[in-house]
Scaffold this motif. Structure first.
Motif, PDB file in Angstrom:
ATOM      1  N   LEU A 205      63.614 -70.223 -55.820  1.00  0.00           N
ATOM      2  CA  LEU A 205      63.921 -68.861 -56.256  1.00  0.00           C
ATOM      3  C   LEU A 205      63.757 -67.842 -55.124  1.00  0.00           C
ATOM      4  N   GLN A 206      62.740 -68.010 -54.295  1.00  0.00           N
ATOM      5  CA  GLN A 206      62.521 -67.062 -53.197  1.00  0.00           C
ATOM      6  C   GLN A 206      63.693 -67.063 -52.220  1.00  0.00           C
ATOM      7  N   ASP A 207      64.217 -68.258 -51.901  1.00  0.00           N
ATOM      8  CA  ASP A 207      65.365 -68.342 -50.984  1.00  0.00           C
ATOM      9  C   ASP A 207      66.603 -67.706 -51.599  1.00  0.00           C
ATOM     10  N   GLN A 208      66.804 -67.918 -52.885  1.00  0.00           N
ATOM     11  CA  GLN A 208      67.958 -67.309 -53.553  1.00  0.00           C
ATOM     12  C   GLN A 208      67.868 -65.789 -53.532  1.00  0.00           C
ATOM     13  N   LEU A 209      66.661 -65.257 -53.774  1.00  0.00           N
ATOM     14  CA  LEU A 209      66.485 -63.803 -53.746  1.00  0.00           C
ATOM     15  C   LEU A 209      66.707 -63.247 -52.349  1.00  0.00           C
ATOM     16  N   LYS A 210      66.285 -63.985 -51.305  1.00  0.00           N
ATOM     17  CA  LYS A 210      66.512 -63.523 -49.932  1.00  0.00           C
ATOM     18  C   LYS A 210      67.999 -63.494 -49.601  1.00  0.00           C
ATOM     19  N   ASN A 211      68.743 -64.464 -50.137  1.00  0.00           N
ATOM     20  CA  ASN A 211      70.184 -64.469 -49.902  1.00  0.00           C
ATOM     21  C   ASN A 211      70.874 -63.297 -50.606  1.00  0.00           C
ATOM     22  N   LEU A 212      70.429 -62.976 -51.802  1.00  0.00           N
ATOM     23  CA  LEU A 212      71.030 -61.876 -52.555  1.00  0.00           C
ATOM     24  C   LEU A 212      70.628 -60.505 -52.019  1.00  0.00           C
TER      25      LEU A 212
ATOM     26  N   GLU B 221      61.886 -56.365 -48.852  1.00  0.00           N
ATOM     27  CA  GLU B 221      60.607 -56.932 -48.435  1.00  0.00           C
ATOM     28  C   GLU B 221      59.672 -56.923 -49.630  1.00  0.00           C
ATOM     29  N   PRO B 222      59.138 -58.070 -50.045  1.00  0.00           N
ATOM     30  CA  PRO B 222      58.257 -58.109 -51.225  1.00  0.00           C
ATOM     31  C   PRO B 222      56.945 -57.380 -50.962  1.00  0.00           C
TER      32      PRO B 222
END
Length: 108
Positions: A3-10, A15-16
């Protein structure tokens, strides 16, 4: 891909925020006098009795519930006494010491 990688792509510019830490608050009110943990037999069945807790009634109920859930046994609480079915003095004393209580073993 998690999920973290998907959010970074979107959202590549996002920055969290750092996670806020909760202050360490004890689960129960801790007292200076030790709790008394003793063993008895009633009607031929073993029970463990914890006496001497003089905190708030809500904390007393939470403590009784936590002990019963830890051991997966039945019991009751009233008149500042927790009664647990079975002889679990060692486990109860270890749990209470871990939580920060002083415990005194009485009898046997």
């Amino acid at each position: 891909m998690d999920l973290q990688d998907q959010l970074k792509n979107l959202f590549p510019d996002h920055e969290p925020e750092p996670a806020a830490k909760k202050p360490d608050k004890p689960d129960f009110w801790l007292q200076e006098q030790p709790l008394i943990c003793k063993y008895e037999k009633r009607k031929g069945k073993p029970i463990t009795i914890i006496e001497g807790y003089n905190g708030a009634p809500e904390d007393f109920k939470k403590l009784a519930k936590a002990i019963k859930q830890l051991l997966s046994v039945g019991g009751s609480h009233k008149n500042e006494t927790i009664i647990v079915q079975g002889d679990y003095r060692d486990k109860i004393m270890g749990f209470l010491k871990e939580k920060g209580f002083q415990v005194k073993r009485v009898g046997g």
